[in-house]
Motif scaffolding. Structure first.
Motif, PDB file in Angstrom:
ATOM      1  N   ALA A   1       0.828  -1.218   0.000  1.00  0.00           N
ATOM      2  CA  ALA A   1       0.000   0.000   0.000  1.00  0.00           C
ATOM      3  C   ALA A   1       0.860   1.265   0.000  1.00  0.00           C
ATOM      4  O   ALA A   1       0.695   2.124  -0.879  1.00  0.00           O
ATOM      5  CB  ALA A   1      -0.981  -0.019   1.170  1.00  0.00           C
ATOM      6  N   PRO A   2       1.794   1.425   0.946  1.00  0.00           N
ATOM      7  CA  PRO A   2       2.612   2.642   0.894  1.00  0.00           C
ATOM      8  C   PRO A   2       3.553   2.686  -0.304  1.00  0.00           C
ATOM      9  O   PRO A   2       3.695   3.729  -0.954  1.00  0.00           O
ATOM     10  CB  PRO A   2       3.381   2.620   2.217  1.00  0.00           C
ATOM     11  CG  PRO A   2       3.262   1.248   2.756  1.00  0.00           C
ATOM     12  CD  PRO A   2       2.063   0.628   2.147  1.00  0.00           C
ATOM     13  N   ALA A   3       4.191   1.555  -0.614  1.00  0.00           N
ATOM     14  CA  ALA A   3       5.137   1.543  -1.735  1.00  0.00           C
ATOM     15  C   ALA A   3       4.419   1.788  -3.054  1.00  0.00           C
ATOM     16  O   ALA A   3       4.883   2.575  -3.892  1.00  0.00           O
ATOM     17  CB  ALA A   3       5.881   0.200  -1.768  1.00  0.00           C
ATOM     18  N   GLY A   4       3.275   1.115  -3.255  1.00  0.00           N
ATOM     19  CA  GLY A   4       2.530   1.282  -4.499  1.00  0.00           C
ATOM     20  C   GLY A   4       1.983   2.686  -4.658  1.00  0.00           C
ATOM     21  O   GLY A   4       2.030   3.266  -5.752  1.00  0.00           O
ATOM     22  N   ALA A   5       1.448   3.259  -3.571  1.00  0.00           N
ATOM     23  CA  ALA A   5       0.897   4.616  -3.643  1.00  0.00           C
ATOM     24  C   ALA A   5       1.992   5.625  -3.967  1.00  0.00           C
ATOM     25  O   ALA A   5       1.812   6.514  -4.814  1.00  0.00           O
ATOM     26  CB  ALA A   5       0.212   4.967  -2.321  1.00  0.00           C
ATOM     27  N   TRP A   6       3.139   5.505  -3.294  1.00  0.00           N
ATOM     28  CA  TRP A   6       4.230   6.462  -3.509  1.00  0.00           C
ATOM     29  C   TRP A   6       4.797   6.356  -4.916  1.00  0.00           C
ATOM     30  O   TRP A   6       4.944   7.354  -5.624  1.00  0.00           O
ATOM     31  CB  TRP A   6       5.325   6.211  -2.480  1.00  0.00           C
ATOM     32  CG  TRP A   6       6.508   7.120  -2.640  1.00  0.00           C
ATOM     33  CD1 TRP A   6       6.638   8.396  -2.177  1.00  0.00           C
ATOM     34  CD2 TRP A   6       7.730   6.817  -3.347  1.00  0.00           C
ATOM     35  NE1 TRP A   6       7.864   8.910  -2.535  1.00  0.00           N
ATOM     36  CE2 TRP A   6       8.546   7.980  -3.252  1.00  0.00           C
ATOM     37  CE3 TRP A   6       8.198   5.700  -4.025  1.00  0.00           C
ATOM     38  CZ2 TRP A   6       9.810   8.032  -3.828  1.00  0.00           C
ATOM     39  CZ3 TRP A   6       9.461   5.760  -4.616  1.00  0.00           C
ATOM     40  CH2 TRP A   6      10.250   6.907  -4.515  1.00  0.00           C
ATOM     41  N   LEU A   7       5.083   5.125  -5.348  1.00  0.00           N
ATOM     42  CA  LEU A   7       5.710   4.940  -6.652  1.00  0.00           C
ATOM     43  C   LEU A   7       4.752   5.290  -7.790  1.00  0.00           C
ATOM     44  O   LEU A   7       5.164   5.891  -8.793  1.00  0.00           O
ATOM     45  CB  LEU A   7       6.192   3.492  -6.787  1.00  0.00           C
ATOM     46  CG  LEU A   7       7.054   3.157  -8.014  1.00  0.00           C
ATOM     47  CD1 LEU A   7       8.262   4.081  -8.088  1.00  0.00           C
ATOM     48  CD2 LEU A   7       7.509   1.698  -7.958  1.00  0.00           C
ATOM     49  N   SER A   8       3.462   4.971  -7.636  1.00  0.00           N
ATOM     50  CA  SER A   8       2.483   5.311  -8.671  1.00  0.00           C
ATOM     51  C   SER A   8       2.390   6.824  -8.848  1.00  0.00           C
ATOM     52  O   SER A   8       2.351   7.333  -9.982  1.00  0.00           O
ATOM     53  CB  SER A   8       1.104   4.751  -8.311  1.00  0.00           C
ATOM     54  OG  SER A   8       1.125   3.343  -8.240  1.00  0.00           O
ATOM     55  N   ALA A   9       2.347   7.553  -7.724  1.00  0.00           N
ATOM     56  CA  ALA A   9       2.249   9.007  -7.811  1.00  0.00           C
ATOM     57  C   ALA A   9       3.494   9.597  -8.473  1.00  0.00           C
ATOM     58  O   ALA A   9       3.394  10.524  -9.296  1.00  0.00           O
ATOM     59  CB  ALA A   9       2.055   9.597  -6.412  1.00  0.00           C
ATOM     60  N   ARG A  10       4.667   9.072  -8.129  1.00  0.00           N
ATOM     61  CA  ARG A  10       5.900   9.604  -8.720  1.00  0.00           C
ATOM     62  C   ARG A  10       5.953   9.310 -10.221  1.00  0.00           C
ATOM     63  O   ARG A  10       6.350  10.164 -11.021  1.00  0.00           O
ATOM     64  CB  ARG A  10       7.126   8.985  -8.024  1.00  0.00           C
ATOM     65  CG  ARG A  10       7.257   9.363  -6.558  1.00  0.00           C
ATOM     66  CD  ARG A  10       7.386  10.866  -6.363  1.00  0.00           C
ATOM     67  NE  ARG A  10       7.464  11.249  -4.964  1.00  0.00           N
ATOM     68  CZ  ARG A  10       6.398  11.437  -4.182  1.00  0.00           C
ATOM     69  NH1 ARG A  10       5.179  11.268  -4.673  1.00  0.00           N
ATOM     70  NH2 ARG A  10       6.538  11.799  -2.930  1.00  0.00           N
ATOM     71  N   LEU A  11       5.584   8.106 -10.590  1.00  0.00           N
ATOM     72  CA  LEU A  11       5.594   7.754 -12.012  1.00  0.00           C
ATOM     73  C   LEU A  11       4.590   8.587 -12.792  1.00  0.00           C
ATOM     74  O   LEU A  11       4.859   9.017 -13.920  1.00  0.00           O
ATOM     75  CB  LEU A  11       5.281   6.267 -12.183  1.00  0.00           C
ATOM     76  CG  LEU A  11       6.450   5.294 -12.061  1.00  0.00           C
ATOM     77  CD1 LEU A  11       5.953   3.862 -12.098  1.00  0.00           C
ATOM     78  CD2 LEU A  11       7.460   5.519 -13.185  1.00  0.00           C
ATOM     79  N   ALA A  12       3.412   8.811 -12.203  1.00  0.00           N
ATOM     80  CA  ALA A  12       2.382   9.592 -12.883  1.00  0.00           C
ATOM     81  C   ALA A  12       2.896  10.988 -13.199  1.00  0.00           C
ATOM     82  O   ALA A  12       2.671  11.519 -14.297  1.00  0.00           O
ATOM     83  CB  ALA A  12       1.122   9.664 -12.018  1.00  0.00           C
ATOM     84  N   ASP A  13       3.590  11.611 -12.260  1.00  0.00           N
ATOM     85  CA  ASP A  13       4.112  12.963 -12.478  1.00  0.00           C
ATOM     86  C   ASP A  13       5.179  12.988 -13.568  1.00  0.00           C
ATOM     87  O   ASP A  13       5.376  14.021 -14.221  1.00  0.00           O
ATOM     88  CB  ASP A  13       4.694  13.518 -11.172  1.00  0.00           C
ATOM     89  CG  ASP A  13       3.621  13.773 -10.127  1.00  0.00           C
ATOM     90  OD1 ASP A  13       2.446  13.931 -10.512  1.00  0.00           O
ATOM     91  OD2 ASP A  13       3.948  13.780  -8.919  1.00  0.00           O
TER      92      ASP A  13
END
Length: 408
Positions: free
Chosen positions: A382-394
């Motif tokens: 949950a934390p790793a996926g949320a953080w990495l998804s947001a960074r990749l999206a940007d």
């Protein structure tokens, strides 16, 4: 010190949620860890009577999840993103579930059915992590030219439906005659069809009822929630006579509302979101409270290996679904990462095998292992996926004007 009741549990969960959000982590992880600290393997402060009600509370939370999926499953969006969303709904989850079924038997010493149950628990994507990010991307117009956020949201919703239905079938095999597997599999399409038909008819009837008597949105929401719970009880009551999937019926109820009367559906959906704030808090705290920390500790490395291999299979399945799409390599990587976080569904059904085994008089050890790995999956992904998804999206989803079009 007197045992903690519901009020104290809510306050503790809210404090943990706020703390983790301030740290930039998903609040649900804080709720989960608070439950571990206060539960049977921690300080043992939670009232046993509250823990005894956890099954009913978890069932209510699951119904709220499914209703929110139904009330948010816009068929026009599904048509816009095209058939690729159907591939994403089935193939990655199937790859992950099958991989976990294969590797959990030797690594966690589970039977094939217990390993398959673990696979069905872990194979779902978390809407609590995925949906907020996708909605933000839509607001920022990132990836909308290829309908990427809509595609991920729709696929995640259908993925959850498929996984929860499979989990229900496997739970039935756990307590019933396992030799009836072929009969259950043959009856599954009929059960899905009857569930969708019943939910659709009930939704249509409720719309007519609301149009005639005009109850306010609060009463409408409570009636929808109560009837959806009754659909689940109906499934338990008649499944030995005729296959019926109450989970699909609850989703179909919401879909019919959204298709026929959006002016009724949107207020009910908003009320369900408010109910989910409470349901999510109680769900995650109680799941943490039921965790056997000793089992989690002794199976931690093996559980991480099972989780990693399952995510690898899911990621390969996701990339296979996008192989001939018009998405760039960066966009495919984003979809792959955004499709990995675990949380909501794992909390809703992670403890069900354990409770089912205890109720049926079966050894509860495998159920404790399944719950431990489910909790581990939430804490890790949950934390790793949320953080990495947001960074990749940007980085890879650039703002683009114009109307969304389906990825080819």
């Amino acid at each position: 010190m007197p045992p903690l009741g519901l009020a104290e549990l809510v306050i503790a969960g809210l404090l943990a949620d706020g703390l983790f959000r301030r740290l930039g982590l998903p609040g649900l992880v804080g709720m989960l860890l608070m439950g571990v600290a206060l539960g049977t393997s921690g300080l043992g402060l939670i009232d046993p009577r509250l823990l005894a009600l956890s099954g009913d509370l978890r069932q209510m939370a699951l119904i709220v999840i499914l209703l929110r999926v139904g009330f948010g499953l816009d068929l026009a969006t599904l048509r816009r993103v095209g058939p690729r969303v159907l591939l994403l709904a089935w193939i990655p989850a199937s790859c992950e579930g099958l991989m976990i079924t294969a590797v959990a038997q030797p690594l966690l010493q589970l039977s094939w059915l217990e390993a398959a149950l673990l696979g069905s628990v872990l194979a779902a994507v978390s809407p609590a992590v995925v949906v907020p990010l996708m909605l933000r991307l839509i607001e920022e117009n990132r990836g909308t030219a290829k309908a990427i956020p809509s595609m991920v949201m729709a696929a995640a919703s259908l993925d959850d439906i498929a996984v929860i239905v499979v989990n229900g079938v496997l739970l039935g095999l756990l307590v019933n005659d396992r030799g009836a597997l072929s009969a259950r599999l043959l009856g599954l399409p009929l059960g899905l069809a009857l569930g969708a038909l019943a939910g659709g008819l009930l939704g249509w009837g409720l719309i007519r009822w609301f149009e005639r008597f005009r109850p306010n949105a609060n009463r409408q929401t409570l009636l929808v929630l109560a009837l959806a719970l009754l659909l689940l009880r109906l499934q338990e009551g008649i499944n030995h006579l005729v296959p019926f999937t109450g989970l699909v019926a609850a989703i179909a109820l919401g879909v019919v509302f959204l298709e026929l009367r959006q002016d009724l559906a949107h207020p009910i959906s908003a009320k369900l979101s408010s109910i989910w704030v409470f349901a999510e808090l109680v769900l995650f705290v109680l799941v943490g409270a039921q965790l056997n920390v000793g089992v989690a500790w002794s199976h931690g490395l093996a559980g991480l290996a099972v989780l990693a291999l399952g995510l690898l299979a899911r990621s390969l399945g996701t990339l296979a679904c996008l192989a001939r799409s018009t998405l760039t390599a960066g966009e495919r990587l984003f979809v792959m990462v955004a499709y990995t976080p675990k949380a909501t569904v794992q909390a809703a059904i992670g403890a069900v095998p354990l409770l089912t085994m205890q109720a049926a008089g079966l050894p509860s050890g495998p159920g404790e292992v399944i719950l431990a790995v489910a909790v581990l999956s939430i804490v890790v992904t949950a934390p790793a996926g949320a953080w990495l998804s947001a960074r990749l999206a940007d980085r890879v989803l650039l703002p683009s004007p114009g109307q969304p079009t389906a990825p080819g």
